[in-house]
Scaffold this active site. Structure first.
Site, PDB file in Angstrom:
ATOM      1  N   PHE A   1      -9.148  -5.637  10.785  1.00  0.00           N
ATOM      2  CA  PHE A   1      -9.568  -4.236  10.836  1.00  0.00           C
ATOM      3  C   PHE A   1      -8.340  -3.351  10.849  1.00  0.00           C
ATOM      4  O   PHE A   1      -7.350  -3.653  11.517  1.00  0.00           O
ATOM      5  CB  PHE A   1     -10.441  -3.998  12.071  1.00  0.00           C
ATOM      6  CG  PHE A   1     -11.743  -4.743  12.002  1.00  0.00           C
ATOM      7  CD1 PHE A   1     -12.841  -4.187  11.357  1.00  0.00           C
ATOM      8  CD2 PHE A   1     -11.864  -6.017  12.539  1.00  0.00           C
ATOM      9  CE1 PHE A   1     -14.034  -4.895  11.267  1.00  0.00           C
ATOM     10  CE2 PHE A   1     -13.053  -6.721  12.455  1.00  0.00           C
ATOM     11  CZ  PHE A   1     -14.149  -6.159  11.820  1.00  0.00           C
ATOM     12  N   GLU A   2      -8.415  -2.246  10.116  1.00  0.00           N
ATOM     13  CA  GLU A   2      -7.195  -1.491   9.818  1.00  0.00           C
ATOM     14  C   GLU A   2      -6.475  -0.938  11.037  1.00  0.00           C
ATOM     15  O   GLU A   2      -5.274  -0.736  10.998  1.00  0.00           O
ATOM     16  CB  GLU A   2      -7.504  -0.386   8.818  1.00  0.00           C
ATOM     17  CG  GLU A   2      -8.480   0.636   9.364  1.00  0.00           C
ATOM     18  CD  GLU A   2      -8.976   1.559   8.272  1.00  0.00           C
ATOM     19  OE1 GLU A   2      -9.637   1.056   7.348  1.00  0.00           O
ATOM     20  OE2 GLU A   2      -8.712   2.757   8.352  1.00  0.00           O
TER      21      GLU A   2
END
Lengths: 255, 323
Positions: A52-53
């Site tokens: 996840f960024e």
């Protein structure tokens, strides 16, 4: 298929889940990609590493995240990092897949999630790139997940938020994007699509159960490459649907 | 270095690293000074009309909401913002306090689009310069490194680049075409953390987003914390200090400071409240009524929490995910 016992969203989730590759890292965005990754981890790719960024790497996905920074994106994870570390990892070529969405997609897989209409006086202001541009620039293979209609599958997107093959073969490399990266698949609610190696234009790979090639063509706003042999995707299995409805999204936040 | 392309977006904040150095030398101190104060005092002293402000958060997570509401209450005008957020930007835009925006994303993820951003952008009332999430974080990283730009491989070939203030140049070593991101030096940075001591040493649990970079890219830095801890505790775990005290100008004790957002391991997001806000923000009248009730209508964060109610807060604590 008048009496099918699953929704379009459920079908897209299952098709996307089957594309996930065990033992690889994949950028997961909000919505369908999260459900698909959760399903894939239970059935097809137990060693998939969801990334996840904002920093979550290798979450269990036992509970469905509500956004890309949600605590569930690093619940029982291997690392809780930050955005720079994650995006620099992608820049170094370590992240194989990226899952993306958008309001519009064109034949080269360019995606728009910024504006409909003119940038400075838009008809519709959309959220903006977020991490999409980075994911589309830096991952080896990107997979777009979209509803399929003529407003979304358009000849030219109003704004290229996230790079696909830009305007054709070699364009990404000319623009300076890392060599050998680019769009790989599109999962729509009508079909699974890919890209022609030579022209880099979108091509039909397989239709969903009960969908005809004509329907796909009618709902696409540009000329789609139709190969001689078009496959047909398997409908969601009982087990896929049970997991989705009972374990992954029991509160029906997305499905 | 040969510049090949330039984005047409305005460079809202120039990457003047020389004046940043001088500013920091004159205004920051390594002395341990008690910086504990209220939201009111922090905003009054450190946020000015026309400032360029950055908030560090992602989605609904670890949002400095008590400070954001105080900025709205004090009506700081003509603000320029780095937009990588959600509710805090919406409140400031809705209150008419924002002039320009370096934007990467304003939306409510699972809950949908931002009605307030839509109205402001579609009405042409807001100047927006586009960036990607990583680009914004790297712009802070450049400022944190004290250099005027960083070369990266995002944004190339896209309209996100064309409507940004980035440049593209040829790498003098390899010949590769690269995006040059200008350092983003903030007038004020605002970050909400799990724990801080009165001097400003901060600990964060879970992902760090871009807090580490942004804290170092700020001329003035306001930190709010769920818990104020003893410096002895900081000294026992110095490896956990992600923002050191000498970067910080104000420390505000703000339990539930992220509400309606969440705080990892402490409390969950308030989905009902977010829904109420989204419903209200569909119209200008609804938005005004929301601001009246939850921002202008309360004196401070304590009154805001009373309005939300202990029962609800207890429920959000209960819903928090453990480790």
């Amino acid at each position: 298929m008048s009496k099918r016992d699953y929704s379009s969203t459920e079908l897209m989730i299952c098709i996307a889940a089957r594309l996930m590759e065990d033992g690889t890292g994949a950028f997961i965005g909000t919505g369908i990609p999260m459900l698909a990754a959760a399903l894939a981890k239970r059935l097809y790719a137990p060693n998939l590493v969801p990334i996840f960024e904002f920093g979550g790497i290798g979450a269990s996905l036992e509970d469905l995240p509500l956004g890309v920074g949600d605590i569930r994106t690093f619940h029982k994870a291997l690392m809780a990092a930050g955005i720079c570390d994650v995006m620099e990892t992608a820049t170094r070529g370590l992240i194989e897949y990226g899952f993306l969405g958008g309001a519009q997609i064109d034949p080269y897989g360019n995606l728009n999630s910024t504006v409909i209409g003119d940038h400075d006086r838009p008809k519709v202001r959309l959220p903006g790139s977020g991490g999409a541009n980075d994911v589309g620039s830096l991952c080896w293979k990107t997979i777009a997940i979209m509803k399929h209609d003529k407003r979304r599958f358009v000849e030219k997107v109003d704004f290229i938020t996230t790079p696909g093959y830009l305007d054709g073969p070699g364009a990404r490399e000319r623009a300076g994007l890392p060599a050998g990266t680019g769009p790989y698949r599109v999962v729509s609610d009508l079909a699974l699509l890919g890209y022609d190696d030579r022209t880099k234009r979108m091509k039909l790979l397989a239709v969903h159960p009960g969908v005809t090639v004509e329907q796909v063509v009618e709902n696409t706003g540009f000329e789609l490459i139709i190969p001689e042999e078009v496959g047909e995707n398997e409908p969601p299995t009982k087990e896929e649907l049970r997991l989705l409805r009972e374990e992954i999204d029991p509160h029906r936040l997305y499905i | 270095m040969e510049v090949l392309e330039e984005g047409r977006g305005e460079l809202i904040q120039p990457p003047d690293v020389e004046s940043f150095r001088r500013w920091l030398r004159e205004n920051k101190s390594m002395a341990l000074k008690d910086k504990l104060m209220t939201e009111h005092e922090a905003v009054e002293r450190f946020v000015h009309d026309g400032d360029y402000i950055g908030f560090e958060l992602y989605g609904t997570v670890r949002c400095p909401m008590s400070i954001s509401r105080e900025i709205v209450r004090q009506g700081k005008k003509g603000l320029k913002l780095a937009g990588q957020g959600l509710n805090e930007l919406d409140l400031l835009i809705a209150a008419g306090l924002v002039e320009k925006l370096d934007l990467t994303y304003i939306g409510y993820e699972v809950h949908g689009l931002s009605h307030i951003l839509r109205r402001a952008a579609e009405g042409g009332k807001l100047k927006i310069v586009e960036w990607s999430n990583a680009a914004m974080a790297w712009r802070f990283k450049a400022a944190a490194m004290g250099v005027p730009f960083l070369p990266v491989r995002s944004m190339l070939g896209t309209d996100t680049f064309r409507y940004s203030a980035a440049k593209a140049a040829r790498c003098p070593f390899t010949g590769l075409k690269l995006t040059l991101l200008p350092a983003l030096i903030l007038d004020v940075g605002i970050i909400h953390v799990h724990r801080a001591d009165r001097y400003g040493n901060c600990q964060i649990d879970g992902i760090s987003g871009f807090a580490i970079e942004m804290a170092r890219a700020s001329k003035r830095l306001i930190v709010s914390a769920e818990e104020i801890i003893d410096t002895e505790e900081i000294r026992r775990y110095p490896d956990r200090t992600v923002i050191p005290y000498f970067l910080v100008d104000a420390v505000v004790h703000a339990p539930f400071g992220s509400h309606p957002g969440d705080m990892a391991y402490m409390y969950d997001r308030d989905r009902e409240h977010l829904q109420e806000f989204l419903e209200a923000s569909k119209t200008e009248e609804g938005t005004r009524a929301y601001l009246e009730k939850y921002v202008y209508g309360v004196k401070d964060h304590q009154e805001y929490l009373q309005l939300i109610g202990e029962a609800r807060l207890e429920e959000l604590r209960r819903l928090a995910k453990g480790r």
